[in-house]
Design an enzyme around this catalytic site. Structure first.
Site, PDB file in Angstrom:
ATOM      1  N   GLU A 185       0.811  -1.204   0.000  1.00 34.78           N
ATOM      2  CA  GLU A 185       0.000   0.000   0.000  1.00 34.78           C
ATOM      3  C   GLU A 185       0.851   1.264   0.000  1.00 34.78           C
ATOM      4  O   GLU A 185       1.956   1.284   0.503  1.00 34.78           O
ATOM      5  CB  GLU A 185      -0.907   0.007   1.233  1.00 34.78           C
ATOM      6  CG  GLU A 185      -2.039  -0.978   1.081  1.00 34.78           C
ATOM      7  CD  GLU A 185      -2.811  -1.207   2.370  1.00 34.78           C
ATOM      8  OE1 GLU A 185      -4.040  -1.304   2.291  1.00 34.78           O
ATOM      9  OE2 GLU A 185      -2.193  -1.301   3.427  1.00 34.78           O
ATOM     10  N   CYS A 245       3.198   8.250   1.809  1.00 34.65           N
ATOM     11  CA  CYS A 245       3.776   7.200   2.649  1.00 34.65           C
ATOM     12  C   CYS A 245       3.907   5.958   1.771  1.00 34.65           C
ATOM     13  O   CYS A 245       2.914   5.512   1.189  1.00 34.65           O
ATOM     14  CB  CYS A 245       2.809   6.957   3.809  1.00 34.65           C
ATOM     15  SG  CYS A 245       3.230   5.550   4.825  1.00 34.65           S
ATOM     16  N   CYS A 271       6.939  -7.852   6.424  1.00 33.39           N
ATOM     17  CA  CYS A 271       8.112  -7.375   7.152  1.00 33.39           C
ATOM     18  C   CYS A 271       8.591  -8.490   8.069  1.00 33.39           C
ATOM     19  O   CYS A 271       7.787  -9.178   8.695  1.00 33.39           O
ATOM     20  CB  CYS A 271       7.770  -6.144   7.993  1.00 33.39           C
ATOM     21  SG  CYS A 271       9.204  -5.483   8.878  1.00 33.39           S
ATOM     22  N   CYS A 281       7.115  -6.715  14.719  1.00 33.25           N
ATOM     23  CA  CYS A 281       6.724  -5.956  15.911  1.00 33.25           C
ATOM     24  C   CYS A 281       5.310  -6.373  16.339  1.00 33.25           C
ATOM     25  O   CYS A 281       4.438  -6.609  15.505  1.00 33.25           O
ATOM     26  CB  CYS A 281       6.777  -4.456  15.636  1.00 33.25           C
ATOM     27  SG  CYS A 281       8.427  -3.915  15.173  1.00 33.25           S
ATOM     28  N   CYS A 321       2.133  -4.288  15.174  1.00 32.22           N
ATOM     29  CA  CYS A 321       2.082  -3.884  13.761  1.00 32.22           C
ATOM     30  C   CYS A 321       1.426  -4.979  12.936  1.00 32.22           C
ATOM     31  O   CYS A 321       1.858  -6.140  12.984  1.00 32.22           O
ATOM     32  CB  CYS A 321       3.495  -3.637  13.265  1.00 32.22           C
ATOM     33  SG  CYS A 321       3.587  -3.330  11.501  1.00 32.22           S
ATOM     34  N   GLY A 353       6.866  -2.694   5.609  1.00 33.48           N
ATOM     35  CA  GLY A 353       8.251  -3.135   5.475  1.00 33.48           C
ATOM     36  C   GLY A 353       9.248  -2.316   6.261  1.00 33.48           C
ATOM     37  O   GLY A 353       8.968  -1.210   6.707  1.00 33.48           O
ATOM     38  N   GLU A 354      10.422  -2.903   6.443  1.00 35.82           N
ATOM     39  CA  GLU A 354      11.526  -2.225   7.122  1.00 35.82           C
ATOM     40  C   GLU A 354      12.497  -1.760   6.026  1.00 35.82           C
ATOM     41  O   GLU A 354      13.232  -2.579   5.458  1.00 35.82           O
ATOM     42  CB  GLU A 354      12.193  -3.205   8.100  1.00 35.82           C
ATOM     43  CG  GLU A 354      13.501  -2.740   8.700  1.00 35.82           C
ATOM     44  CD  GLU A 354      13.495  -1.303   9.220  1.00 35.82           C
ATOM     45  OE1 GLU A 354      12.685  -0.982  10.109  1.00 35.82           O
ATOM     46  OE2 GLU A 354      14.309  -0.495   8.718  1.00 35.82           O
ATOM     47  N   SER A 368      11.988   5.737   7.976  1.00 36.10           N
ATOM     48  CA  SER A 368      11.589   5.303   9.314  1.00 36.10           C
ATOM     49  C   SER A 368      12.121   3.890   9.523  1.00 36.10           C
ATOM     50  O   SER A 368      11.942   3.020   8.668  1.00 36.10           O
ATOM     51  CB  SER A 368      10.064   5.309   9.414  1.00 36.10           C
ATOM     52  OG  SER A 368       9.653   4.814  10.676  1.00 36.10           O
ATOM     53  N   SER A 389      11.736   4.100  15.299  1.00 36.25           N
ATOM     54  CA  SER A 389      10.594   3.566  16.022  1.00 36.25           C
ATOM     55  C   SER A 389      11.073   3.015  17.352  1.00 36.25           C
ATOM     56  O   SER A 389      11.595   1.906  17.413  1.00 36.25           O
ATOM     57  CB  SER A 389       9.933   2.468  15.178  1.00 36.25           C
ATOM     58  OG  SER A 389       9.413   3.055  14.009  1.00 36.25           O
ATOM     59  N   LEU A 390      10.921   3.799  18.396  1.00 34.14           N
ATOM     60  CA  LEU A 390      11.488   3.439  19.697  1.00 34.14           C
ATOM     61  C   LEU A 390      10.501   2.608  20.532  1.00 34.14           C
ATOM     62  O   LEU A 390      10.792   1.494  20.920  1.00 34.14           O
ATOM     63  CB  LEU A 390      11.909   4.722  20.428  1.00 34.14           C
ATOM     64  CG  LEU A 390      12.768   4.550  21.672  1.00 34.14           C
ATOM     65  CD1 LEU A 390      14.059   3.816  21.382  1.00 34.14           C
ATOM     66  CD2 LEU A 390      13.079   5.920  22.293  1.00 34.14           C
ATOM     67  N   HIS A 391       9.365   3.193  20.845  1.00 34.54           N
ATOM     68  CA  HIS A 391       8.237   2.483  21.475  1.00 34.54           C
ATOM     69  C   HIS A 391       8.426   2.011  22.907  1.00 34.54           C
ATOM     70  O   HIS A 391       7.480   1.502  23.514  1.00 34.54           O
ATOM     71  CB  HIS A 391       7.773   1.275  20.642  1.00 34.54           C
ATOM     72  CG  HIS A 391       7.505   1.607  19.218  1.00 34.54           C
ATOM     73  ND1 HIS A 391       6.656   2.620  18.839  1.00 34.54           N
ATOM     74  CD2 HIS A 391       7.958   1.068  18.062  1.00 34.54           C
ATOM     75  CE1 HIS A 391       6.619   2.681  17.519  1.00 34.54           C
ATOM     76  NE2 HIS A 391       7.398   1.760  17.031  1.00 34.54           N
ATOM     77  N   ASN A 417      -3.084   1.860  16.382  1.00 36.91           N
ATOM     78  CA  ASN A 417      -4.226   1.422  15.571  1.00 36.91           C
ATOM     79  C   ASN A 417      -4.472  -0.031  15.876  1.00 36.91           C
ATOM     80  O   ASN A 417      -3.706  -0.894  15.446  1.00 36.91           O
ATOM     81  CB  ASN A 417      -3.914   1.566  14.083  1.00 36.91           C
ATOM     82  CG  ASN A 417      -3.853   3.007  13.701  1.00 36.91           C
ATOM     83  OD1 ASN A 417      -4.810   3.745  13.846  1.00 36.91           O
ATOM     84  ND2 ASN A 417      -2.688   3.432  13.240  1.00 36.91           N
ATOM     85  N   CYS A 459      -1.002   4.418   9.956  1.00 37.05           N
ATOM     86  CA  CYS A 459       0.168   3.564  10.137  1.00 37.05           C
ATOM     87  C   CYS A 459      -0.220   2.280  10.837  1.00 37.05           C
ATOM     88  O   CYS A 459      -1.029   2.284  11.748  1.00 37.05           O
ATOM     89  CB  CYS A 459       1.198   4.248  11.013  1.00 37.05           C
ATOM     90  SG  CYS A 459       1.992   5.579  10.184  1.00 37.05           S
TER      91      CYS A 459
HETATM   92  N1  SAH Z   1       9.469  -0.537   9.508  1.00 34.67           N
HETATM   93  C1  SAH Z   1       9.607   0.840   9.723  1.00 34.67           C
HETATM   94  C2  SAH Z   1       8.669   1.691   8.889  1.00 34.67           C
HETATM   95  C3  SAH Z   1       7.260   1.181   8.706  1.00 34.67           C
HETATM   96  S1  SAH Z   1       6.220   1.220  10.123  1.00 34.67           S
HETATM   97  C4  SAH Z   1       9.451   1.170  11.198  1.00 34.67           C
HETATM   98  O1  SAH Z   1       9.055   0.308  11.955  1.00 34.67           O
HETATM   99  O2  SAH Z   1       9.784   2.295  11.558  1.00 34.67           O
HETATM  100  C5  SAH Z   1       5.852   2.949  10.268  1.00 34.67           C
HETATM  101  C6  SAH Z   1       5.468   3.392  11.668  1.00 34.67           C
HETATM  102  O3  SAH Z   1       4.180   2.877  12.029  1.00 34.67           O
HETATM  103  C7  SAH Z   1       6.445   2.908  12.719  1.00 34.67           C
HETATM  104  O4  SAH Z   1       6.761   3.923  13.636  1.00 34.67           O
HETATM  105  C8  SAH Z   1       5.643   1.832  13.393  1.00 34.67           C
HETATM  106  O5  SAH Z   1       6.107   1.600  14.675  1.00 34.67           O
HETATM  107  C9  SAH Z   1       4.240   2.394  13.348  1.00 34.67           C
HETATM  108  N2  SAH Z   1       3.195   1.393  13.566  1.00 34.67           N
HETATM  109  C10 SAH Z   1       3.189   0.109  13.198  1.00 34.67           C
HETATM  110  N3  SAH Z   1       2.061  -0.503  13.574  1.00 34.67           N
HETATM  111  C11 SAH Z   1       1.316   0.435  14.200  1.00 34.67           C
HETATM  112  C12 SAH Z   1       0.019   0.421  14.808  1.00 34.67           C
HETATM  113  N4  SAH Z   1      -0.722  -0.689  14.821  1.00 34.67           N
HETATM  114  N5  SAH Z   1      -0.425   1.561  15.333  1.00 34.67           N
HETATM  115  C13 SAH Z   1       0.315   2.679  15.295  1.00 34.67           C
HETATM  116  N6  SAH Z   1       1.526   2.758  14.736  1.00 34.67           N
HETATM  117  C14 SAH Z   1       2.035   1.643  14.189  1.00 34.67           C
HETATM  118 FE1  SF4 Z   2       8.160  -4.068  10.366  1.00 39.77          FE
HETATM  119 FE2  SF4 Z   2       7.981  -1.474  11.038  1.00 39.77          FE
HETATM  120 FE3  SF4 Z   2       5.878  -3.149  11.322  1.00 39.77          FE
HETATM  121 FE4  SF4 Z   2       7.971  -3.390  12.941  1.00 39.77          FE
HETATM  122  S1  SF4 Z   2       6.608  -1.624  12.783  1.00 39.77           S
HETATM  123  S2  SF4 Z   2       6.894  -5.075  11.893  1.00 39.77           S
HETATM  124  S3  SF4 Z   2       9.642  -2.905  11.549  1.00 39.77           S
HETATM  125  S4  SF4 Z   2       6.824  -2.543   9.409  1.00 39.77           S
END
Ligand code: SAH
Ligand code: SF4
Length: 402
Positions: free
Chosen positions: A98, A138, A145, A149, A152, A199-200, A231, A253-255, A331, A374
């Site tokens: 997407e 975006c 990926c 995570c 995600c 994807g990463e 990112s 993406s720290l979290h 989300n 996202c």
């Molecule tokens: N793989 C890369 C870029 C794609 S994800 C990364 O992880 O940074 C883009 C952003 O969306 C990242 O910051 C990720 O942590 C965030 N993200 C992923 N799943 C999400 C969700 N369910 N709700 C909110 N943000 C999310």
């Molecule tokens: Fe991959 Fe980014 Fe999703 Fe983590 S947040 S699974 S690195 S796309």
């Protein structure tokens, strides 16, 4: 770098300008022809060599037998009431990725806490102000990926394959020219690109970089380095390479403020723990187009959103690195077993950071009605890593903190 189709034709979207120059040289053409060709493709959106009136007919004929300029097939397009547009592209073998266009108008920039509410309006889809301040695209870098995570939905789907440079650039090429047509303009519509789709990106480095270079090239999209953001979940060696090869804006993406929690949310942390990640971020800042790194922090109810965790984050970052923090409302999707933090918890968390002098924003959710936010960019992936099964077998065991 180039993608050759079943007919043996090379997709010219797979080249940055030096790549296209090398290709033209192979065809026995002068290098400067490549610049003309590159401008036709990216600035004018031409897909038909016959359109390229100032290119010698002999070159056009050579290209016709060998090359093509083709976007990804569009499976669907959804336009949100706020003007956000989401495209689903077919990348073959049952996989889809997407891309999302997010328009912003007037003063509706990323909303600082207590800042102006977004002025909902649809550039392409509906009524409202038509002056576009910013148009962000975006885009995706992989089908699925492998990082996996917890929060995600792309991660839950597992990994299928890397996109080629042509497939990454094609998302921008298609969106930019489709939007110009839709808006009846010859002006640039997309002003910012964020690699925040599926994807990463730093696990697809070799295909990513020529695509970034095309975005930056004055003969391509002419975007400044600060308007192209990669990112990453923290692939440390590739952060160092990006710093040398193509230092665009970086979002990390720290979290989580601590390793035990981040190990569970972002499994890559076990390989590259927080201290190593922050050291790489500091090295990156030497060459970065901005003097800060954006840290993304997805707000998960009673997992990483307690005030004490905000204090830990302050201790981790304050006076140690130039940074901004972007709090992202989670989300939710059912398989995650996680919940979006309530608004008061997000506010309280943000307040701690702001009081400590850390610039903090809360990401607006856009395109909610079309699942364009996202982490909703799930596409359809033929999972080769069985990630979903793994995650269901080992549910989240994040310790709840005070
Ligand atoms: N793989 C890369 C870029 C794609 S994800 C990364 O992880 O940074 C883009 C952003 O969306 C990242 O910051 C990720 O942590 C965030 N993200 C992923 N799943 C999400 C969700 N369910 N709700 C909110 N943000 C999310
Ligand atoms: Fe991959 Fe980014 Fe999703 Fe983590 S947040 S699974 S690195 S796309």
């Amino acid at each position: 770098m180039d993608a050759v189709n079943l007919l043996g034709l090379t997709n010219l979207l797979g080249f940055d300008l030096p790549g296209l120059a090398a290709y033209c040289e192979q065809l026995g053409e002068k290098k400067f022809r490549a610049t003309q060709l590159f401008r036709w493709i990216h600035q004018k959106g031409a897909a038909d060599f016959d359109q390229m009136s100032d290119l010698a007919k002999s070159l056009r004929d050579k290209l016709k037998g060998r090359a093509h300029i083709t976007a990804l097939p569009v499976i669907s397009e959804h336009v949100s009431t706020d003007g956000t547009i989401k495209w689903l592209f077919d990348v073959g073998a049952g996989n889809a990725v997407e891309a999302v266009f997010i328009p912003e108008f007037g003063d509706a920039g990323p909303s600082p806490i207590g800042g102006a509410p977004p002025r909902g309006a649809a550039a392409a889809g509906g009524q409202g102000p038509t002056v576009l301040d910013r148009g962000t695209l975006c885009i995706s870098s992989q089908a699925g990926c492998a990082v996996g995570c917890r929060f995600c939905s792309t991660g839950h789907q597992g990994f299928s394959r890397n996109l080629t440079t042509a497939e990454i650039t094609a998302q921008l090429w298609f969106a930019e020219h489709a939007l110009r047509k839709r808006l009846g303009t010859t002006e640039r519509v997309i002003s910012n690109v964020v690699m925040m789709g599926m994807g990463e990106p730093l696990q697809n480095y070799d295909q990513l970089v020529p695509s970034l270079k095309t975005m930056l090239d004055d003969h391509g999209y002419g975007l400044s380095r600060r308007r192209v953001t990669v990112s990453t979940s923290g692939v440390v060696p590739m952060i160092d390479r990006l710093r040398e090869d193509c230092p665009v804006a970086l979002a990390v993406s720290l979290h989580a403020p601590t390793d035990p929690l981040r190990d569970q949310l972002v499994p890559l942390n076990k390989k590259y723990p927080i201290a190593e990640l922050l050291a790489a971020c500091n090295r990156y800042l030497d060459k970065a187009p901005r003097d800060f790194i954006t840290f993304e922090y997805c707000m998960l109810q009673e997992v990483n959103d307690a005030p004490e965790q905000a204090h830990e984050l302050v201790r981790l970052l304050k006076n140690k690195i130039g940074c901004k923090i972007n709090l992202i409302p989670f989300n939710p999707f059912p398989a995650s077993g996680l919940i979006r933090s309530t608004h008061p918890r997000v506010q309280a968390f943000a307040e701690v950071l702001i009081q400590a002098g850390i610039v903090t924003t809360v990401r607006k959710t856009r395109g909610d009605d079309i699942d364009a936010a996202c982490g909703q960019l799930a596409g359809e992936v033929q999972d080769r890593t069985r990630a979903h099964i793994r995650m269901v077998r080992a549910p989240v065991t994040v310790a709840k903190s005070a």
